[in-house]
Design a protein around this motif. Sequence first.
Motif, PDB file in Angstrom:
ATOM      1  N   ILE A   1      -7.120  -0.322   5.380  1.00  0.00           N
ATOM      2  CA  ILE A   1      -6.737   0.822   5.041  1.00  0.00           C
ATOM      3  C   ILE A   1      -7.401   1.913   4.490  1.00  0.00           C
ATOM      4  CG2 ILE A   1      -4.972   2.775   4.383  1.00  0.00           C
ATOM      5  CD1 ILE A   1      -2.827   0.733   4.755  1.00  0.00           C
TER       6      ILE A   1
ATOM      7  N   VAL B   1       0.859   5.006   9.725  1.00  0.00           N
ATOM      8  CA  VAL B   1       0.432   4.221   8.735  1.00  0.00           C
ATOM      9  C   VAL B   1       1.391   2.651   9.213  1.00  0.00           C
ATOM     10  CG1 VAL B   1       0.934   2.052   7.107  1.00  0.00           C
ATOM     11  CG2 VAL B   1      -0.578   4.219   6.205  1.00  0.00           C
TER      12      VAL B   1
ATOM     13  N   HIS C   1      -2.231  -3.860   7.034  1.00  0.00           N
ATOM     14  CA  HIS C   1      -1.912  -2.300   6.923  1.00  0.00           C
ATOM     15  C   HIS C   1       0.078  -2.915   5.823  1.00  0.00           C
ATOM     16  CE1 HIS C   1      -3.848   0.362   9.351  1.00  0.00           C
ATOM     17  NE2 HIS C   1      -4.291  -0.204   9.782  1.00  0.00           N
TER      18      HIS C   1
ATOM     19  N   ILE D   1      -2.105   2.324  -1.486  1.00  0.00           N
ATOM     20  CA  ILE D   1      -1.672   3.210  -0.412  1.00  0.00           C
ATOM     21  C   ILE D   1      -1.733   4.857  -0.027  1.00  0.00           C
ATOM     22  CG2 ILE D   1      -1.244   4.415   2.346  1.00  0.00           C
ATOM     23  CD1 ILE D   1       0.331   0.665   2.083  1.00  0.00           C
TER      24      ILE D   1
END
Length: 273
Positions: free
Chosen positions: A22, A39, A48, A61
């Motif tokens: 990511i 995402v 992910h 994230i």
Amino acid sequence: MSNSITLPNIGCAAWGWREVEIPEYFHTISNQGIRSVEVNAHPQAPKHLLNDGDDESVSKIATWAQEAGVDIICIAGRNNFTIPEAADLEKEIQRIERFVDIAQQLGAKFVRLLSGDHRNDHILPDVFPRLHYAFNRIGDYAEKRGIKITIENHGGPTATGQRVARIMEGIKSPAVGVNYDPANFLNQGTDPLMALRYILPWVNYSHWKDVKWTNGGPQFCAFGKGEIVWQPIIQELLNAGYQGYWVVEYEEPSDVEDGTKESINNLCKMLGM
């Protein structure tokens, strides 16, 4: 072509980036001048966000997005709301509620869902009421949290514009709309412009890739490099007042950076940017 679309409306779909960690994905897209990203929340995208992403992974994230200067606009989930057993369907709905919670935590506006069962043979009559029930449930849950649901046409119950319209006509929740993917329609043998005319009132999100024919069959490719005639499709959306995201989806992981860049450039040209 109208100049009303601004660059922040261009986004990057997550599926082609499923083999990229990511932070690298976010930075690469940011370096291409795109701020809006999806995402994956999908069992086939382990780099992910997994289905059961805990608060710690979600927080990471969010930090990576801030560091890269991107906004997460959509959680791209995978679901199956065609499950015939009532108890299993309830479990599936509860699992998808977690995606909505994650979207809220990340400041995303959308959760992208599927119908499930991508087979294109005869759709049993009890499938559509089941989809109505499930999407109304998840729509009510999302609406209370300020999140929109967008259903992607992806074969099976969503293979044609008529089928998608039949699904949407049974959904009362205003939080639920359609992720219009013209290439997915053509890949299923459906004219994407004709399909759009069935579903225009519900389109709240969009994916953009192209289709070419290789060895007698359809294959996805970079936007603008295939055989779809784009101007009437885009003009139809603009004439209807569409002001949502135009999200490029280049699906091949082996050259996703170059394919995404080419797709973005071609889409911006098509939109007169």
